[in-house]
Design an enzyme around this catalytic site. Structure first.
Site, PDB file in Angstrom:
ATOM      1  N   LYS A 127      25.325 -59.046 -23.829  1.00  0.00           N
ATOM      2  CA  LYS A 127      26.614 -59.166 -24.511  1.00  0.00           C
ATOM      3  C   LYS A 127      26.477 -60.070 -25.725  1.00  0.00           C
ATOM      4  O   LYS A 127      25.570 -60.895 -25.793  1.00  0.00           O
ATOM      5  CB  LYS A 127      27.643 -59.785 -23.556  1.00  0.00           C
ATOM      6  CG  LYS A 127      28.117 -58.860 -22.462  1.00  0.00           C
ATOM      7  CD  LYS A 127      29.226 -59.508 -21.648  1.00  0.00           C
ATOM      8  CE  LYS A 127      29.675 -58.628 -20.496  1.00  0.00           C
ATOM      9  NZ  LYS A 127      30.351 -57.388 -20.917  1.00  0.00           N
ATOM     10  N   ARG A 163      30.043 -51.161 -11.544  1.00  0.00           N
ATOM     11  CA  ARG A 163      30.053 -49.909 -10.786  1.00  0.00           C
ATOM     12  C   ARG A 163      28.765 -49.742  -9.980  1.00  0.00           C
ATOM     13  O   ARG A 163      28.759 -49.098  -8.941  1.00  0.00           O
ATOM     14  CB  ARG A 163      30.298 -48.727 -11.741  1.00  0.00           C
ATOM     15  CG  ARG A 163      29.267 -48.594 -12.832  1.00  0.00           C
ATOM     16  CD  ARG A 163      29.751 -47.738 -14.005  1.00  0.00           C
ATOM     17  NE  ARG A 163      30.546 -48.507 -14.953  1.00  0.00           N
ATOM     18  CZ  ARG A 163      31.089 -47.992 -16.047  1.00  0.00           C
ATOM     19  NH1 ARG A 163      30.948 -46.712 -16.335  1.00  0.00           N
ATOM     20  NH2 ARG A 163      31.799 -48.759 -16.856  1.00  0.00           N
TER      21      ARG A 163
HETATM   22  N1  BES Z   1      32.672 -57.269 -16.754  1.00  0.00           N
HETATM   23  C1  BES Z   1      32.641 -56.323 -17.780  1.00  0.00           C
HETATM   24  C2  BES Z   1      34.028 -55.821 -18.167  1.00  0.00           C
HETATM   25  C3  BES Z   1      34.890 -56.741 -18.969  1.00  0.00           C
HETATM   26  C4  BES Z   1      34.694 -56.874 -20.337  1.00  0.00           C
HETATM   27  C5  BES Z   1      35.927 -57.404 -18.393  1.00  0.00           C
HETATM   28  C6  BES Z   1      35.528 -57.700 -21.073  1.00  0.00           C
HETATM   29  C7  BES Z   1      36.763 -58.220 -19.126  1.00  0.00           C
HETATM   30  C8  BES Z   1      36.559 -58.371 -20.471  1.00  0.00           C
HETATM   31  C9  BES Z   1      31.822 -55.120 -17.356  1.00  0.00           C
HETATM   32  O1  BES Z   1      30.738 -55.385 -16.537  1.00  0.00           O
HETATM   33  C10 BES Z   1      31.278 -54.518 -18.609  1.00  0.00           C
HETATM   34  O2  BES Z   1      30.488 -55.146 -19.242  1.00  0.00           O
HETATM   35  N2  BES Z   1      31.728 -53.317 -18.926  1.00  0.00           N
HETATM   36  C11 BES Z   1      31.303 -52.653 -20.115  1.00  0.00           C
HETATM   37  C12 BES Z   1      31.134 -51.205 -19.796  1.00  0.00           C
HETATM   38  C13 BES Z   1      30.501 -50.427 -20.906  1.00  0.00           C
HETATM   39  C14 BES Z   1      29.069 -50.855 -21.091  1.00  0.00           C
HETATM   40  C15 BES Z   1      30.583 -48.960 -20.574  1.00  0.00           C
HETATM   41  C16 BES Z   1      32.393 -52.864 -21.168  1.00  0.00           C
HETATM   42  O3  BES Z   1      33.585 -52.818 -20.831  1.00  0.00           O
HETATM   43  O4  BES Z   1      32.052 -53.124 -22.303  1.00  0.00           O
HETATM   44 MN    MN Z   2      29.001 -55.882 -17.661  1.00  0.00          MN
END
Ligand code: BES
Ligand code: MN
Ligand code: ZN
Length: 499
Positions: free
Chosen positions: A278, A352
């Protein structure tokens, strides 16, 4: 915090602070009018000269009353003079308690349960006072050596007429359990990732198991998960030095052979994204990626402390998601416990990956229903903001029960479709499915992925990415969706009682 109910008439009441209400037309609440009489019209004179407009979200502290055993009054705005909605009632309560908290008043008596609020009774109105006050009085102090502005409010009494004592007593018990649950969920959420690890969460659950009757707790360790074939779950923890834990909380409050409600929570104690790292701005907030798991632990605590007549299993899938030499790589193909294979196209879609094996594991409990909750997608924030949690599921009656519970608990939900057409987006050239569905409909494709592992039972998924914590200067966990879950469980308990 000490909450109680009392039926002392206003004339005889001795207290630090009394909470009464006033509408925009300057009509006082029943107790407000009584107090005004005792004070020979002093309150209505204050209102008449414009010290308060009676608007919602407004509260006036009157710091001194002549010749009274009531030392102070908080006059809370109630808006237009008709029945309040549940949300408006909560807004008024929040304004009241913030005024008391910020004035560092130690104890207060609240008369607002007498107000007409939608279809709600004294039980609900009493419970809400405790929930809203508990929410405002939470403070995360564990990691500060000096706490500035420490809250001093310790004691809240709800004023209740004699003929409503039984109803309010129930509301008091429920309110305490829910408020304690929300506090626990917030506390676990606010703890940093270096303290709140999967092992820490497991210990927290275990200590609840020792404390609460009918609740037993087991922890599945990595070697056991390996033996079960949880290749998807373990691929995520492989990238971290913290061992994964699958926390199993089993509450047996119902009849021996009644099927359990299974609650599953994402307990990702820190989500760096893995190799699909990230960006650093705001990455600290990914310590909140365990809020689904915290809510499950909190709901089991609350259900067990209320001794609900239900069987409930809580499953918390807990891991970190870190970049490491042994971490998942884009393109890797995993074999899940169900046998289905998964192509990892983005290592940041890890929630997931841990949840799918947990869903497969849930099957052995022969669940009545399965409800999972997860801070699963940033896309949920884009779609719904920070107001409702996203709801998706394979069973209309379960979804409708959850929507009804969200209404009553004022812990809102909005349902999104889980149509066949979306499943296509998860196609992979090399495995049974990919772990992401591209840039469209991210919340829905994430739920579509989970749905493939929830085919054998009634299932609903709550995406709490927008609702589990607040961002900005007031950053902090919210404890959602604990109130919603508790309302759902209370509703189920009363359906049983009615049978
Ligand atoms: N934990 C995150 C989701 C999230 C992001 C929650 C920002 C709250 C605020 C999750 O594990 C994630 O990183 N999801 C990705 C999925 C994507 C790679 C398809 C996302 O939402 O960017
Ligand atoms: Mn994630
Ligand atoms: Zn995550």
């Amino acid at each position: 915090m000490d909450y109680s109910i009392e039926s002392t008439p206003l004339e005889k009441l001795q207290c630090d602070c009394l909470i009464v209400g006033i509408y925009e037309n300057l009509q006082l609440s029943p107790s407000g009018a009584l107090l005004d009489q005792l004070l020979k019209g002093a309150i209505s004179q204050l209102a008449a000269r414009g010290d308060t407009k009676g608007k919602l979200n407004e509260a006036l502290l009157i710091n001194w009353l002549p010749d009274m055993t009531i030392n102070r009054v908080v006059l809370v705005g109630l808006g237009k003079q008709d029945s309040l909605t549940g949300k408006q009632y909560r807004t008024a309560l929040a304004a009241a308690i913030k005024t008391i908290r910020d004035a560092q008043i130690k104890s207060a008596v609240c008369t607002l349960a007498e107000l007409p609020v939608a279809q709600y009774d004294w039980r609900w109105k009493t419970r809400q006072i405790i929930e809203v006050f508990g929410d405002a009085l939470y403070q995360f102090k564990q990691c500060k050596s000096v706490v500035e502005n420490e809250f001093k409010t310790e004691q809240i009494t709800v004023l209740v007429p004699d003929d409503q004592m039984t109803a309010s007593q129930k509301g008091l018990a429920e309110g305490r359990a829910i408020a304690d649950g929300v506090t626990l969920a917030k506390y676990l959420g606010d703890l940093p990732g270096n303290i709140c690890t999967p092992s820490f969460l497991a210990e927290q659950a275990q200590s609840l198991g020792k404390k609460l009757s009918k609740l037993s707790v087991d922890i599945l360790e990595e070697d056991y998960m390996q033996a079960l074939g949880m290749g998807s779950f373990l691929s995520v923890s492989r990238g971290s030095r913290q061992p994964a834990k699958l926390i199993i909380m089993n509450y047996q409050g119902g009849e021996k052979n009644s099927k359990p409600i299974v609650l599953i929570g994402k307990g990702l104690t820190f989500d760096a994204g893995g190799i699909s790292l990230k960006q650093s701005l705001g990455m600290d907030e990914m310590k909140y990626d365990m809020c689904g798991g915290a809510s499950v632990i909190a709901a089991l605590q609350a259900a067990a402390s209320l001794q609900l007549p239900l069987n409930i299993v809580g499953l918390v899938a807990s891991s970190e998601n870190m970049p490491d030499g042994d971490a998942n790589k884009p393109g890797d193909i995993l074999t899940s416990m169900s046998g289905k294979t998964i192509e990892v196209l983005n290592t940041d879609a890890e929630g997931r990956l841990i949840l799918c094996d947990t869903l497969t594991y849930a099957q052995r409990f022969e669940p009545e229903v399965v409800i999972d909750m997860a801070t699963l997608t940033g896309a949920c924030l884009v779609a719904l903001g920070r107001v409702p949690s996203g709801l998706l599921g394979n069973d209309d009656s379960l979804c409708n029960d959850l929507l009804a519970a969200s209404e009553t608990s004022c812990d809102s939900l909005w349902r999104l479709p889980l149509w066949e057409e979306y499943q296509e987006l998860l196609k992979s050239n090399f495995a049974d499915m990919a772990n992401i569905g591209g840039k469209d409909a991210g919340t829905i494709t994430a739920a579509c992925f989970l749905a493939k592992f929830a085919e054998n039972f009634r299932w609903a998924h709550l995406d709490i990415a927008g609702t589990a914590w607040r961002t900005g200067p007031n950053k902090g966990a919210t404890g959602r969706p604990v109130p919603l879950l508790m309302q759902y469980l209370l509703n189920r308990s009363s359906t049983l009682a009615a049978r």
